[in-house]
Motif scaffolding. Structure first.
Motif: not given
Length: 336
Positions: A24-26, A32-33, A39-41, A109-115
């Motif tokens: 449900q989270h963005d 980005l957080a 600049n990277t964000r 990759r970020f999505a994989r980190r949090i399952g």
């Protein structure tokens, strides 16, 4: 992110519940957080917006991100291949293509980190090969000197602009490093600035200023009237519309372009070209001492400075002229 565990549920049920809360989270906002650099964000946000506009004709809402992450690895890979082809058809530079692909891979990759997925995209869609820092040209030392000395420092605008140019030409600062400066980053007693260097997160680097630059900075701060506020931006806009606001990266770019044009420099000049000028001139004045100049440029790799040094000496041009002279002499002796 504030995920809640329910003490009434067992471990498996809690894991399922957390998974639902994550979905449900963005996810893009969370990604980005997780990045320290503004600049990277900003770059990641623009690149992911572009990818989702291409793929789903929409910005990356939680629903569309979930649809993308639920794709089988073969479909996700093919989608990324089609996106890469589209980027190349648009004529985008290799570095831009690679950056946009990297943003999508980072999301997965970020999505994989949090399952949220078990897909691994690394090695499936390869970016374009590029040679970084091919163009290190700036302006010669005489023009750089004329550019600084052409500024009327009796005005507040002139006092500010000469400090900007000296930071670019004496300390080889990057535009993002300049706009991030605060008044409190300047230590007058030590004659130093604390800068947020590229790739250093929030860690500060100390750079020493020349006596000329210190005096110019004191004159600017005294005239601007905001020297007492340590949290205030060091460089402020002096335009009627935005007076007193933090000078933006675009503002620095426009100042440099305008000053170069007013000085009669025909070549398009940017803040980064002045950084190139500083590094190349430093190599000239130090007889090519790459290790010393690395302290100025703050490049992580000496190989980058060797490109500057090769371009400065024009080694290819010199050897080509040597070959030309040899071949020409051969023709002369043959005709005799």
């Amino acid at each position: 992110m504030n995920l809640q565990l329910d003490p009434a549920l067992n471990e498996t049920e809690n894991a399922d519940a957390l998974q639902g809360q994550l979905e449900q989270h963005d996810l893009v906002r969370l990604l980005l957080a997780d990045r320290r650099s503004e600049n990277t964000r900003r770059a990641y946000a623009a690149d992911l917006n572009d990818f989702f506009r291409f793929s789903f004709r929409s910005l990356p809402s939680p629903e569309y991100v979930r649809q993308f992450l639920n794709l089988p690895v073969s479909e996700m890979t093919m989608l990324l291949f089609r996106y890469k082809a589209n980027l190349m058809e648009r004529g985008l530079a290799e570095a831009t293509v690679n950056r946009r692909l990297a943003a999508v891979k980072s999301l997965v990759r970020f999505a994989r980190r949090i399952g949220l997925t078990d897909v691994v995209l690394e090695g499936r869609v390869v970016g374009e090969r590029i040679r970084p820092y091919r163009d290190t040209t700036g302006i010669d030392g005489a023009l750089a000197r004329e550019l600084v000395n052409s500024i009327d420092t009796t005005t507040l605008v002139g006092k500010r602009d000469v400090v900007l140019l000296l930071l670019l030409l004496e300390n080889a600062l990057r535009r993002a490093e300049i706009v991030a400066l605060r008044v409190g980053d300047y230590e007058a007693e030590k004659g130093t600035l604390s800068i947020t260097g590229k790739g250093r997160g929030t860690q500060k680097e100390i750079v020493r200023l020349s006596p000329r630059l210190q005096q110019a900075l004191r004159d600017y701060l005294s005239a601007s009237g905001h020297a007492e506020s340590v949290t205030a931006p060091l460089f402020i806009s002096l335009s009627n519309c935005h007076r007193g606001q933090a000078l933006t990266a675009d503002g620095v770019y426009k100042i440099v372009r305008a000053r170069a044009k007013a000085c009669g420099i025909r070549k398009p000049i940017s803040p980064h070209r002045l950084r190139h000028t500083a590094i190349t001139l430093a190599l000239d004045l130090s007889q090519g001492d790459i290790r010393r100049v690395q302290r100025l440029s703050r490049h992580a790799r000496l190989e980058t400075l060797r490109i500057y040094d090769d371009n400065r000496q024009d080694l290819q041009g010199e050897i080509s002229e040597t070959l030309s002279r040899y071949l020409s002499e051969g023709e002369s002796s043959k005709s005799v």
